[in-house]
Scaffold this motif. Structure first.
Motif, short mmCIF file in Angstrom:
data_model
loop_
_atom_site.label_atom_id
_atom_site.label_comp_id
_atom_site.label_asym_id
_atom_site.label_seq_id
_atom_site.Cartn_x
_atom_site.Cartn_y
_atom_site.Cartn_z
N GLU A 14 0.86 -1.20 0.00
CA GLU A 14 0.00 0.00 0.00
C GLU A 14 0.89 1.23 0.00
O GLU A 14 1.76 1.38 0.86
N ASP A 15 0.68 2.12 -0.98
CA ASP A 15 1.53 3.31 -1.06
C ASP A 15 0.96 4.49 -0.26
O ASP A 15 1.66 5.47 -0.03
N ASP A 59 -2.98 -3.41 -2.50
CA ASP A 59 -3.70 -2.28 -3.08
C ASP A 59 -3.62 -2.37 -4.61
O ASP A 59 -2.62 -2.86 -5.15
N GLY A 61 -4.09 0.45 -6.82
CA GLY A 61 -3.41 1.65 -7.31
C GLY A 61 -2.06 1.84 -6.64
O GLY A 61 -2.00 2.23 -5.48
N LYS A 108 -12.36 0.37 -0.68
CA LYS A 108 -12.09 1.58 0.10
C LYS A 108 -13.29 2.52 -0.01
O LYS A 108 -13.88 2.58 -1.09
#
Ligand code: CA
Length: 228
Positions: A14-15, A59, A61, A108
């Motif tokens: 996850e960024d 994630d 993206g 999300k």
């Protein structure tokens, strides 16, 4: 530790700093996980080759390669359970992730508690299936650890879901499995694609097995692996 207790090493990809910190903190403090948190797909693919983990939270993206590509690369050599985090509550994203072999998704925004509950459900589903390392019936031999399938000694190439579906039939020889039951056992209850997905995968599986009678259609009821 029982088969479905939480704990062990979980890989979080996850960024987003805020989401990553929230998930890592919650899973470590509430559920006993040791969370390895990485911000990019490239790092995740490299890390998982070096250190196997019990579950991956991924994630979609991400900078560089996206979560779909990470999922595809991981599935080339690993059956580790994967939960995808989808940015939008959009069906195409969820279906695409599951078709690539992810085990579930969480849309999300989500609460860490919701993610933790989903993780527990996946572990129950996935780890309870991993009991027999080798399943056989007719001329079929399925090996879970190496993820390979042979028919009359010749290897056939299956997608991750076709593999799981075949394993499910081999675990229930001669028993009629409804489309809903197969959806639950192979895709999980939250799969948004509907029971037609089952028909499509059964058709592909029959074609690859070479004998259309191995998996029989039971009119109005579902499918079953033919008795030998
Ligand atoms: Ca992101």
């Amino acid at each position: 530790m029982s088969a479905t207790a939480t704990g062990g090493v979980l890989l979080l990809v996850e960024d987003d700093e805020a989401i990553g910190r929230l998930v890592k903190t919650y899973l470590e403090q509430q559920d006993g996980w040791r969370v390895v948190w990485l911000r990019s797909g490239e790092e995740a693919v490299a890390e998982l080759r070096r250190h196997p983990v019990r579950l991956v939270v991924l994630d979609i993206g991400l900078p560089g390669i996206d979560g779909f590509e990470v999922c595809r690369r991981l599935r080339a050599y690993s059956k580790v359970p994967i939960v995808m985090l989808t940015a939008r509550d959009e069906e195409p994203d969820r279906v695409a992730g599951l078709e690539l072999g992810a085990d579930d998704y969480v849309a999300k925004p989500f609460s860490p508690r919701e993610l933790a509950a989903r993780i527990k459900a996946i572990l129950r589903r996935v780890e309870q299936r991993n009991e027999d390392a080798v399943l056989t019936a007719h001329e079929i031999v399925l090996r879970r650890d190496s993820m390979d399938v042979t028919v009359s000694g010749a290897q056939i190439e299956l997608t991750s879901k076709e593999f799981d579906l075949l394993a499910c039939f081999l675990e229930h020889p001669g028993i009629v499995l409804s489309r809903e039951k197969l959806l639950d056992l192979v895709w999980g209850m939250t799969y948004p694609g509907g029971t037609r997905t089952v028909d499509v995968h059964v058709a592909q599986l029959r074609r690859k097995l070479g004998d259309p009678d191995t998996i029989r259609t039971v009119r109005g009821a579902g499918y079953k692996l033919a008795a030998q």
